[in-house]
Design a protein around this motif. Structure first.
Motif: not given
Length: 409
Positions: A119-123, A352-357
Motif C-alpha cells: 500500500t501507499c502511505t495513507p493521506w 505496482k504494489a508488488a514493486m513497491r513492496s
C-alpha cells in the motif's frame, strides 16, 4: 514452482505473467460466472457465458485486439455462439453486473496488496480516503445501425467512481445508462457503501446539503469544495493559519443550515491561490466535518489538491487502455467496457504494489510509468498466451494466498 517456460517469460515479460496469473486467480471462468449469477436480475445464460464476453472485452480494453469482432474471430472455437450472439449478450448486460465485477475483483486485489504490504502511505493515518468523481463515456460513432438516424452521437452512460489512493485502485463504481443524468442523482447509491472513518474527497458538484449530512450521520467524513448554493452562516471569525506552496490559508467555523432550519457546525477553509487555476479562479473554499485534531487546515488543503489523482487515473485508463469503446452505442455494453478497463487498471495497480513492496513507494512513483506497463502488456500478452496454453495457468488459482503473493513479489 513454475515450469521453465514460465521462468523465461517471468524474466523477459514479468508484467504480462503477473497480470495473467492475477486474472487466473481473480477472474477465472468459474469466478466470473459466479459474479454474473449473483448480480444478474433478468438476464440469464443460454450458450454464451459471462466469462466469454469478459475475456473478449478484456482483449480489446488491453489493446491486444482492436475490436470485439476481431477478438471473437481469434477465439471463436472457445465460444458456443455467433458474433451476433456475443453483441446481443453485451447489449443485455445489466449495470449491476458491471458494478459487482468491479467491487468483487477490487476486494480480492485489495487483499493481495495488503498481504504483500504494497500500500501507499495513507493521506491521513487511521482514516480510509475515498476520492469520488464522475465519468461520462463519450458519444458513440454513427456507424451503428441503431444510431444512424440520430443528429448527434448517443451518450452511452455515466458513472461515479470511488478511487482509493492508498491502493491506487478504483474500488467501486455506480453506473447509470442515461448519459444525460446529473451526477448528483447517483449520490443516494453511494451512502449505503460508507463506513465510519471513511473520508470522501470530492469536488463542488457533490457539495449537496443532504449528502453531506448523510455522510456525517454515518460517522464518516468529507473534504469537499464548497458549492456557491450551499446555505451556511458564520459561527466565528476567519483566521489566517499559514501558507502552503505559496498559497494563503484561512479557516473559520461555520454552520450548514438544513431544511428544518437546524444547523451543523463544520470547518470552512479558504485557500487564496498564488497562481489562479485554469478557469481564472483565485481561491478555493473547502468544507469539512473533520476535526482540527484529525487534520490541520494545511493537511485538508493538500488532500484536496491530491484529489486530482482520480482524474490522473481516468487519464491513464483512457490513454493506456481502450476504456471508451465508442462503437458500442448500447449503454450497458459501453459501461461494461469501462468497468472491464477499471479491472485491468486495478490489475496493473497490483503489479505496482508488488514493486513497491521491494523498491519502496518513492522509486515506483517516480520511475515506473503506467504507459510502459500497459504497453509492455499489450506487446507481449498475445505471444505469451500462444506459448503457454490456458490449462498451464491453473496453478495460480490453486495456490494459497501466501504462495501467490510470494510468486508476485
Amino acid at each position: 514452482m513454475l515450469c521453465q517456460i514460465f521462468e523465461k517469460f517471468a524474466k523477459k515479460a514479468p508484467v504480462a505473467v503477473m497480470v495473467r496469473g492475477l486474472f487466473e486467480r481473480v477472474l477465472s471462468t468459474d469466478s466470473l460466472n459466479k459474479i454474473f449469477e449473483r448480480a444478474a436480475d433478468k438476464q440469464y445464460t443460454k450458450k454464451i457465458l459471462f466469462s466469454n464476453v469478459f475475456n473478449l472485452m478484456n482483449l480489446v480494453v488491453c489493446r491486444i485486439q482492436p475490436t470485439i469482432h476481431s477478438a471473437y474471430q481469434d477465439n471463436k472455437d472457445e465460444i458456443d455462439g455467433s458474433v451476433a450472439a456475443v453483441y446481443k449478450k453485451l447489449d443485455g448486460l445489466e449495470i449491476q453486473t458491471s458494478q459487482e465485477l468491479v467491487r468483487e475483483t477490487a476486494n480480492q486485489m485489495t487483499e493481495i496488496i495488503r498481504k504483500i504490504k504494497g500500500t501507499c502511505t495513507p493521506w491521513i493515518p487511521g482514516y480510509k480516503i475515498k476520492v469520488l468523481d464522475g465519468n461520462c463515456i463519450e458519444a458513440s460513432e454513427h456507424r451503428l445501425e441503431v444510431l444512424r438516424d440520430t443528429s448527434s452521437g448517443a451518450l452511452p452512460g455515466k458513472s461515479l467512481v470511488i478511487y482509493e489512493p492508498e491502493l491506487e485502485m478504483a474500488t467501486d463504481i455506480f453506473p447509470c445508462e442515461d448519459g444525460h443524468t446529473q451526477e448528483r442523482a447517483l449520490l443516494s447509491e453511494v451512502i449505503p457503501t460508507l463506513e465510519p472513518n471513511d473520508v470522501l474527497v470530492m469536488d463542488r458538484n457533490f457539495c449537496v446539503r443532504h449528502f453531506l449530512l448523510a455522510i456525517a450521520a454515518l460517522h464518516a467524513f468529507y473534504i469537499c469544495r464548497q458549492h456557491k448554493n450551499l446555505p451556511w452562516e458564520a459561527d466565528g471569525k476567519e483566521k489566517f493559519v499559514g501558507h502552503d506552496k505559496g498559497n494563503a490559508i484561512y479557516e473559520q467555523w461555520v454552520r450548514i443550515i438544513d431544511g428544518d432550519k437546524k444547523s451543523v457546525r463544520v470547518r470552512r477553509i479558504r485557500i487564496v491561490l498564488k497562481n489562479p487555476i485554469r478557469n481564472g479562479e483565485k481561491e478555493l473554499v473547502i468544507i469539512t466535518n473533520m476535526s482540527k485534531t484529525a487534520a490541520h487546515a494545511k493537511v485538508i488543503a493538500q488532500i484536496y489538491r491530491k484529489r486530482w489523482s482520480i482524474e490522473t487515473a481516468f487519464q491513464e485508463i483512457e490513454a493506456h487502455l481502450h476504456s471508451e469503446i465508442n462503437t458500442l452505442g448500447y449503454p450497458k455494453a459501453a459501461l461494461f467496457g469501462f468497468s472491464v478497463a477499471l479491472v485491468s487498471y486495478n490489475a496493473l495497480a497490483v503489479v505496482k504494489a508488488a514493486m513497491r513492496s521491494i523498491y519502496g513507494e518513492a522509486k515506483i512513483s517516480n520511475e515506473v510509468s503506467g504507459y510502459y506497463l500497459a504497453g509492455h502488456l499489450g506487446r507481449t500478452y498475445d505471444g505469451m498466451m500462444i506459448a503457454i496454453p490456458d490449462n498451464e495457468w491453473i496453478v495460480f488459482n490453486r495456490m494459497s494466498l501466501k504462495e501467490f503473493t510470494e510468486i508476485l513479489v
